[in-house]
Design a protein around this motif. Structure first.
Motif, PDB file in Angstrom:
ATOM      1  N   GLY A 156      77.188 -29.424  34.936  1.00 29.64           N
ATOM      2  CA  GLY A 156      76.546 -28.116  34.861  1.00 29.64           C
ATOM      3  C   GLY A 156      75.221 -28.137  35.625  1.00 29.64           C
ATOM      4  O   GLY A 156      74.910 -29.131  36.288  1.00 29.64           O
ATOM      5  N   ALA A 157      74.444 -27.097  35.514  1.00 32.40           N
ATOM      6  CA  ALA A 157      74.704 -25.887  34.753  1.00 32.40           C
ATOM      7  C   ALA A 157      75.833 -25.084  35.378  1.00 32.40           C
ATOM      8  O   ALA A 157      76.261 -25.343  36.511  1.00 32.40           O
ATOM      9  N   ALA A 158      76.305 -24.084  34.632  1.00 34.65           N
ATOM     10  CA  ALA A 158      77.374 -23.235  35.149  1.00 34.65           C
ATOM     11  C   ALA A 158      76.836 -22.251  36.178  1.00 34.65           C
ATOM     12  O   ALA A 158      77.399 -22.083  37.255  1.00 34.65           O
ATOM     13  N   ALA A 159      75.743 -21.579  35.839  1.00 33.38           N
ATOM     14  CA  ALA A 159      75.162 -20.573  36.736  1.00 33.38           C
ATOM     15  C   ALA A 159      74.193 -21.225  37.718  1.00 33.38           C
ATOM     16  O   ALA A 159      73.428 -22.128  37.351  1.00 33.38           O
ATOM     17  N   SER A 160      74.223 -20.764  38.955  1.00 32.43           N
ATOM     18  CA  SER A 160      73.323 -21.305  39.976  1.00 32.43           C
ATOM     19  C   SER A 160      71.859 -21.154  39.569  1.00 32.43           C
ATOM     20  O   SER A 160      71.047 -22.060  39.760  1.00 32.43           O
ATOM     21  N   GLY A 161      71.526 -19.990  38.994  1.00 35.95           N
ATOM     22  CA  GLY A 161      70.149 -19.761  38.581  1.00 35.95           C
ATOM     23  C   GLY A 161      69.700 -20.727  37.503  1.00 35.95           C
ATOM     24  O   GLY A 161      68.539 -21.154  37.474  1.00 35.95           O
ATOM     25  N   MET A 162      70.613 -21.084  36.608  1.00 43.00           N
ATOM     26  CA  MET A 162      70.267 -22.027  35.552  1.00 43.00           C
ATOM     27  C   MET A 162      70.118 -23.450  36.106  1.00 43.00           C
ATOM     28  O   MET A 162      69.335 -24.240  35.598  1.00 43.00           O
ATOM     29  N   THR A 163      70.856 -23.761  37.154  1.00 41.37           N
ATOM     30  CA  THR A 163      70.639 -25.051  37.812  1.00 41.37           C
ATOM     31  C   THR A 163      69.289 -25.064  38.506  1.00 41.37           C
ATOM     32  O   THR A 163      68.574 -26.077  38.469  1.00 41.37           O
ATOM     33  N   GLN A 164      68.926 -23.956  39.134  1.00 41.94           N
ATOM     34  CA  GLN A 164      67.602 -23.876  39.757  1.00 41.94           C
ATOM     35  C   GLN A 164      66.507 -24.133  38.729  1.00 41.94           C
ATOM     36  O   GLN A 164      65.471 -24.733  39.037  1.00 41.94           O
ATOM     37  N   ALA A 165      66.744 -23.691  37.484  1.00 38.82           N
ATOM     38  CA  ALA A 165      65.742 -23.840  36.435  1.00 38.82           C
ATOM     39  C   ALA A 165      65.731 -25.236  35.813  1.00 38.82           C
ATOM     40  O   ALA A 165      64.762 -25.600  35.145  1.00 38.82           O
TER      41      ALA A 165
END
Length: 415
Positions: free
Chosen positions: A113-122
């Motif tokens: 993960g993360a699943a969402a790209s934005g959550m990986t950015q975070a």
């Protein structure tokens, strides 16, 4: 920036000398050896809540399925893999990063993960900054190719730079030459829209409107008005679950279903009911493009593993993250990320012997052979940024029979 994925001996050695911020279960005293019987523990950061929660079940199911097959084959380096440690990204930067910190504190050996790209950015700085390998099966933002991840971030889902090319071709092949774009106002939406506009124009189409919106908005009148005023003959919507409301307003504004093209964030069999509960057929004619896998055997196995699973989007890619990491650990003879991270590209490279399961690939490694793991999602072949260089896409649509897959297509960055 320079190639990120081939770690130099000096960097790897320095990481070991420092003891690593997260050294894996067992304290890492045997790092670089044969694993010493240490367990390899996976963490997973996925949406248990938030607007992408529908992607949660396939993420955790695919990871658990991969681990079950690894354990059926004897585990990683002969030791059974324990239960996966879970964290909720929740569609919220702060909560996702707290979950990432918890996984680091739990000293996991890798994070899925993360699943969402934005959550990986975070979260990637928290995870990869701790010298823990992070692999997402569903991140598609083009911006993630060049992050400063110290060589520890990988993904098995294709970048939006490739997805946008496929989308543009589908729009033009359908006979559309005047296109409006509507995208979430975030890295995912902006990157996808930019690549889509570039490819559409390269194919001779005109982008007559390019609108972005706040994903937290409650109405999208100005965005929809900006599109309908230009009277495009096709509209591409780059959205997550909130896009259902955008679709509803566009249909009310006179856009027909046959004009709408959507991305993977809306690849939900229940989309029609979400858009219009009293008339789910209102979205008939809508077409979409999503990273996928043409692998009936995997789909059948996943269904048997979890008969209640309804949405399977990105499940093959998540499975491949888990399996390729396990094979890298086998190749390095160590559960420590600083030891096995350099092997991740190697176990997927075309120079090796092709193999398709953990057991088969592990046995080849034990015989001293180089391997080319052929994932259940297709060929991976990680590049120097940790991106796959080829991918399978499904072309899906909504019609009288509901959600259906029209075709599977393989595309690569060299097409």
């Amino acid at each position: 920036m320079a190639s990120k994925k081939v770690l130099g001996l000096t960097a790897a050695t320095a990481a070991l000398v420092l003891g690593l911020t997260a050294c894996g279960n067992g304290g890492g005293e045997d790092g670089g050896g044969d694993g010493g019987g240490e367990e390899f523990t996976y963490g997973i950061l996925y949406p248990q809540s938030g607007n992408l929660a529908f992607l949660g079940p396939p993420q955790i199911t695919a990871a658990e399925y991969a681990i079950s097959e690894i354990n059926d084959a004897g585990g990683i380096l002969g030791t059974e893999v324990p239960d996966i440690v879970e964290g909720d990204e929740a569609g919220d930067n702060a909560q996702a990063n707290q979950a990432a910190n918890n996984l680091v504190a739990d000293e996991v050996n890798a994070v899925i993960g993360a699943a969402a790209s934005g959550m990986t950015q975070a979260t990637y700085d928290t995870i990869t900054g701790a010298n823990i390998v992070q692999c997402s099966g569903s991140n598609t933002s083009a911006a993630l190719s060049d992050i400063d991840d110290n060589g520890y971030y990988f993904r098995t889902a294709p970048s939006d730079s490739l997805s946008a090319v496929v989308m543009a071709r589908k729009i033009v092949e359908a006979g559309h030459q005047s296109v409006g774009l509507v995208a979430r106002g975030d890295d995912y939406g902006a990157g996808y829209a930019e690549n889509l506009q570039t490819e559409l124009e390269a194919l001779g189409a005109e982008v007559v409107a390019n609108e972005t919106y706040d994903p937290e908005a409650t109405t999208f009148d100005s965005v929809v008005g900006g599109i309908t005023n230009e009277e495009p003959d096709a509209v591409a919507l780059i959205a997550f679950e909130e896009g259902a409301q955008v679709i509803a307003q566009m249909l009310e504004g006179g856009i027909e279903g046959e004009q709408l093209f959507i991305t993977d964030g809306l690849n939900d069999p229940e989309l029609g009911a979400t858009v219009n509960e009293s008339d789910p057929d209102a979205i008939n004619g809508v077409t979409g493009v999503a990273p996928s896998a043409d692998n009936p055997e995997f789909s059948e196995g996943l269904s048997e593993f979890n008969p209640e699973l309804e949405v399977t989007q990105f499940a093959p890619q998540v499975y491949d993250c888990v399996t390729s990491i396990a094979l890298a650990a086998e190749a390095a003879g160590s559960v420590e990320a600083a030891d096995y991270v350099a092997e991740l590209p190697n176990v997927t490279r075309p120079e090796g012997t092709e193999c398709t399961t953990f057991a088969e690939c592990r046995d080849l490694l034990a015989d001293g052979e180089e391997i080319n793991y052929q994932g259940v999602s297709g060929n991976i072949d990680f590049d120097d940024n940790g991106d796959p260089t080829a991918a399978t896409f499904e072309i899906f649509a909504f019609g009288d029979d509901g959600h259906e897959i029209l075709a599977y297509e393989e595309h690569s960055l060299n097409d």
